[in-house]
Motif scaffolding. Structure first.
Motif, PDB file in Angstrom:
ATOM      1  N   TYR A  13       0.826  -1.208   0.000  1.00  0.00           N
ATOM      2  CA  TYR A  13       0.000   0.000   0.000  1.00  0.00           C
ATOM      3  C   TYR A  13       0.862   1.261   0.000  1.00  0.00           C
ATOM      4  CZ  TYR A  13      -3.751  -3.255   1.071  1.00  0.00           C
ATOM      5  OH  TYR A  13      -4.643  -4.287   1.008  1.00  0.00           O
ATOM      6  N   LEU A  14       1.994   1.213   0.680  1.00  0.00           N
ATOM      7  CA  LEU A  14       2.901   2.357   0.673  1.00  0.00           C
ATOM      8  C   LEU A  14       3.438   2.603  -0.739  1.00  0.00           C
ATOM      9  CD1 LEU A  14       4.516   4.523   2.157  1.00  0.00           C
ATOM     10  CD2 LEU A  14       6.259   2.784   2.660  1.00  0.00           C
ATOM     11  N   MET A  15       3.857   1.532  -1.411  1.00  0.00           N
ATOM     12  CA  MET A  15       4.371   1.679  -2.760  1.00  0.00           C
ATOM     13  C   MET A  15       3.250   2.029  -3.755  1.00  0.00           C
ATOM     14  SD  MET A  15       7.517   1.435  -2.360  1.00  0.00           S
ATOM     15  CE  MET A  15       7.932   1.556  -4.094  1.00  0.00           C
ATOM     16  N   LEU A  16       2.023   1.664  -3.431  1.00  0.00           N
ATOM     17  CA  LEU A  16       0.898   2.057  -4.273  1.00  0.00           C
ATOM     18  C   LEU A  16       0.726   3.576  -4.252  1.00  0.00           C
ATOM     19  CD1 LEU A  16      -1.465   1.127  -6.046  1.00  0.00           C
ATOM     20  CD2 LEU A  16      -2.863   0.939  -3.961  1.00  0.00           C
ATOM     21  N   PHE A  17       0.952   4.163  -3.084  1.00  0.00           N
ATOM     22  CA  PHE A  17       0.903   5.630  -2.964  1.00  0.00           C
ATOM     23  C   PHE A  17       2.007   6.268  -3.815  1.00  0.00           C
ATOM     24  CE2 PHE A  17       2.336   9.523  -0.752  1.00  0.00           C
ATOM     25  CZ  PHE A  17       1.168  10.279  -0.868  1.00  0.00           C
ATOM     26  N   VAL A  18       3.205   5.649  -3.805  1.00  0.00           N
ATOM     27  CA  VAL A  18       4.308   6.143  -4.635  1.00  0.00           C
ATOM     28  C   VAL A  18       3.943   6.045  -6.113  1.00  0.00           C
ATOM     29  CG1 VAL A  18       6.713   5.773  -5.293  1.00  0.00           C
ATOM     30  CG2 VAL A  18       6.025   5.573  -2.884  1.00  0.00           C
TER      31      VAL A  18
END
Length: 286
Positions: A13-18
């Motif tokens: 989910y963090l990398m999805l934000f990126v």
């Protein structure tokens, strides 16, 4: 690396934000007509997308980098890892395997038809992925080999005298045979990282060419055993009858009349049909 290694990877989910930031950058580049910014945003977004993967419950992902084992992710969730990683999925769920019926010879050389049912699951993902070519096919082949070996160690049934009645047989000793099969299969599948949860015989019968002969043999053995019990009981009853007659002084019998009485009682007690007695209304001598 020759054993399983459990690793932690980045939260998806963090990398999805990126990734969303890269897409926003692409939109900004389009609005500003900045070709370099658009190309950079597209390349970074494409690289980022390749790193996402899912691990469902009771599944795992084996991660490789240019042929090198990096580790295994077993905890279910949404993750991101190096886009260059090769991600191979391996199920950790329990699986059933019902082998085909195979013709083998038992310990006595009699041809029998036998199959096995096994419940198994992957315990070590490294061994399952790299120590064998195809672990599912390995389970099938080794199960077939294990049941063939097991059948050769025990007789199908016991036709010996009662002194050997405790011998383990495939038909009568299901618990002992299942334990032996599970142990044999566990040893064979250990190298593939497979844990055997249960193993038992699924089908067992004589081969068709000797089935009728063996059925007659079983029937004859059962009849002989039943007759043996009947004779034992009849002898006990005759002995008791003679003792009671003698004890209560009801009648005195000489050896000839005792023999006749024993003969008549044995016929009555051991006969497999109803006996029609002849009543003597005269004296003992007639």
């Amino acid at each position: 690396m020759s054993e399983e290694k459990i690793i932690k990877v980045s939260n998806g989910y963090l990398m999805l934000f990126v990734l969303i930031l890269f897409i926003v950058g692409l939109i900004v580049g389009l609005l500003n007509k900045s070709v370099l910014f658009m190309i950079l945003s597209v390349v970074l977004a494409a690289i980022t997308i390749r790193g996402f993967f899912l691990v469902n419950p009771n599944t795992s992902k084996v991660l490789l980098l240019f042929g090198k084992y990096i580790g295994t992710v077993k905890e279910n969730g949404f993750y991101w890892a190096n886009p260059l990683y090769n991600k191979r999925g391996i199920s950790l769920r329990a699986s059933n395997f019902d082998s085909e019926r195979v013709k083998v010879n038992d310990k006595l050389g009699n041809p029998i038809m036998i199959s096995t049912i096994a419940v198994w699951k992957v315990k070590d993902t490294f061994k399952a992925a790299f120590d064998v070519d195809n672990y599912e096919n390995f389970v099938r082949v080794q199960s077939d080999a294990a049941v063939r070996k097991l059948a050769s160690l025990y007789p199908y049934d016991n036709f010996q005298d009662e002194g050997k009645a405790e011998e383990i047989t495939l038909r009568a000793s299901m618990n002992e045979v299942s334990e032996a099969l599970e142990k044999e299969l566990s040893e064979r599948l250990e190298m593939a990282g497979i844990e055997v949860l249960e193993a038992r015989i699924g089908y067992l019968a004589y081969a068709q060419e000797i089935a009728n002969a063996m059925l007659k043999r079983q029937q004859a053995t059962a009849i002989i055993a039943a007759r043996h019990k009947i004779v034992q009981g009849a002898v006990g009853m005759v002995e008791m009858a003679l003792e009671e007659l003698n004890k209560n002084n009801i009648v005195e019998l000489d050896e000839e009349r005792k023999a006749a009485m024993v003969s008549n009682l044995m016929v009555v007690l051991c006969s497999d049909k109803d006996v029609a007695p002849i009543v003597n209304t005269g004296t003992l001598n007639h």
